[in-house]
Design a protein around this motif. Structure first.
Motif, PDB file in Angstrom:
ATOM      1  N   SER A  58       0.886  -1.080   0.127  1.00 45.51           N
ATOM      2  CA  SER A  58      -0.263   0.062   0.096  1.00 45.51           C
ATOM      3  C   SER A  58       0.982   1.364   0.000  1.00 45.51           C
ATOM      4  O   SER A  58       1.759   1.595   0.842  1.00 45.51           O
ATOM      5  CB  SER A  58      -0.376  -0.216   1.557  1.00 45.51           C
ATOM      6  N   ASP A  60      -0.137   4.413   0.341  1.00 41.73           N
ATOM      7  CA  ASP A  60      -0.270   5.147   1.522  1.00 41.73           C
ATOM      8  C   ASP A  60      -0.087   4.912   2.934  1.00 41.73           C
ATOM      9  O   ASP A  60       1.055   5.817   3.557  1.00 41.73           O
ATOM     10  CB  ASP A  60      -2.092   5.064   1.873  1.00 41.73           C
ATOM     11  N   SER A  61       0.565   3.464   2.898  1.00 45.60           N
ATOM     12  CA  SER A  61       0.780   2.956   4.565  1.00 45.60           C
ATOM     13  C   SER A  61       2.398   2.753   4.532  1.00 45.60           C
ATOM     14  O   SER A  61       2.976   3.508   5.512  1.00 45.60           O
ATOM     15  CB  SER A  61       0.429   1.251   4.483  1.00 45.60           C
ATOM     16  N   GLU A  63       4.028   5.436   2.951  1.00 47.77           N
ATOM     17  CA  GLU A  63       3.897   6.602   3.059  1.00 47.77           C
ATOM     18  C   GLU A  63       4.284   7.514   4.772  1.00 47.77           C
ATOM     19  O   GLU A  63       4.887   8.111   4.823  1.00 47.77           O
ATOM     20  CB  GLU A  63       2.960   7.737   2.216  1.00 47.77           C
ATOM     21  N   THR A  64       2.854   6.531   5.246  1.00 46.00           N
ATOM     22  CA  THR A  64       2.755   6.654   6.002  1.00 46.00           C
ATOM     23  C   THR A  64       4.482   6.384   7.336  1.00 46.00           C
ATOM     24  O   THR A  64       5.058   6.987   8.123  1.00 46.00           O
ATOM     25  CB  THR A  64       2.076   5.697   7.313  1.00 46.00           C
TER      26      THR A  64
END
Length: 270
Positions: A58, A60-61, A63-64
């Motif tokens: 993911s 997004d994951s 990037e976190t």
């Protein structure tokens, strides 16, 4: 205290690396998408690690996690990109999702994490980044073309990034295992994966953890395990036209090795 982050730490090579770091007294951050697996590994360690749930497929994951590497984990000393995936099969038999997954987990995500961690290490003038690559990043064989494409890409990145960061005292290395006795290899052995995995000796996760320690300590660009298998792989990588004529013999030897591997686990090869 030396602080080390390991992706894919819930089993196999990642768990072995975590245990090796733990023996050195490192503070650990273990990353995986399976909380139960992380808890099981944490229970084997002398010091409780920090556990981070992250789906490395993911964006997004990831990037976190990158934001944390730039923030509260900016003091990280060692980054180990160990997580990987392989779905065996001919390219035309794999769907687009499988193709994208290989490229995302095996290449794009490690590059993003290293890019996020690098500025802080450069500023300190120290640090080590090690990625578990594969001999599949040296030589490509049928039914693992997309896997090799992702690992070839990672190897190319490591070579250039190693040169960029060396003047700043930051180590960048790749570890190149042959076949390793992990759940991934067992899945390949029982689900039509390449029998060429079993031409050479199957290594243990602890063997690869030892190679990772060597990479961390020395900063050597490429660490192979075992060395003997790397010689063969690099030879054929230099002369790829030789693979075709020798493939039937290699597959015969590999099938014998696959049967021995499964028999040692009490499983049928048929």
């Amino acid at each position: 205290m030396t602080k080390a982050l390991v992706t894919g730490a819930g089993s196999g090579i990642g768990a072995a690396i975590a245990r090796a770091f733990d023996k050195r007294g490192y503070g650990l951050i273990l990353v995986d998408r399976d909380v139960a697996a992380l808890d099981a590994v944490a229970a084997t360690l002398g010091t409780a690690p920090e556990k981070i749930l992250c789906d490395l497929a993911s964006r997004d994951s990831v990037e976190t996690l990158c934001e944390r590497l730039r923030g509260d984990l900016a003091d990280l000393d060692i980054l180990v990109n160990n997580a990987g995936i392989i779905v065996p099969g001919a390219v035309t038999d794999l769907d687009q999702a499988a193709l994208d997954l290989h490229l995302e987990i095996n290449m794009r995500t490690p590059i993003r994490l290293m890019r996020a961690a690098a500025p802080q290490m450069i500023a300190r003038g120290s640090g080590a980044m090690v990625s578990t690559v594969s001999l599949g990043g040296v030589i490509s064989l049928k039914d693992s073309a997309i896997y090799s494409a992702s690992k070839f890409g990672l190897r190319g990145f490591l070579c250039g990034f190693h040169q960029e960061l060396a003047p700043f005292g930051v180590k960048v290395s790749g570890v190149y295992p042959a076949a390793v006795d992990t759940p991934m290899l067992l899945h390949e052995a029982t689900h039509g994966g390449s029998v060429l995995n079993f031409v050479d000796k199957v290594m243990s996760p602890e063997d690869i953890a030892e190679a990772t320690m060597k990479a961390v300590d020395t900063g050597k660009l490429e660490v192979y395990s075992p060395w003997s298998a790397s010689v063969t792989a690099r030879f054929f990588a230099s002369f790829p036209w030789m693979i075709g004529p020798l493939l039937p013999l290699m597959e015969k030897l590999g099938e014998q090795g696959r049967r021995k591997f499964l028999a040692a686990k009490g499983l049928s090869a048929d």
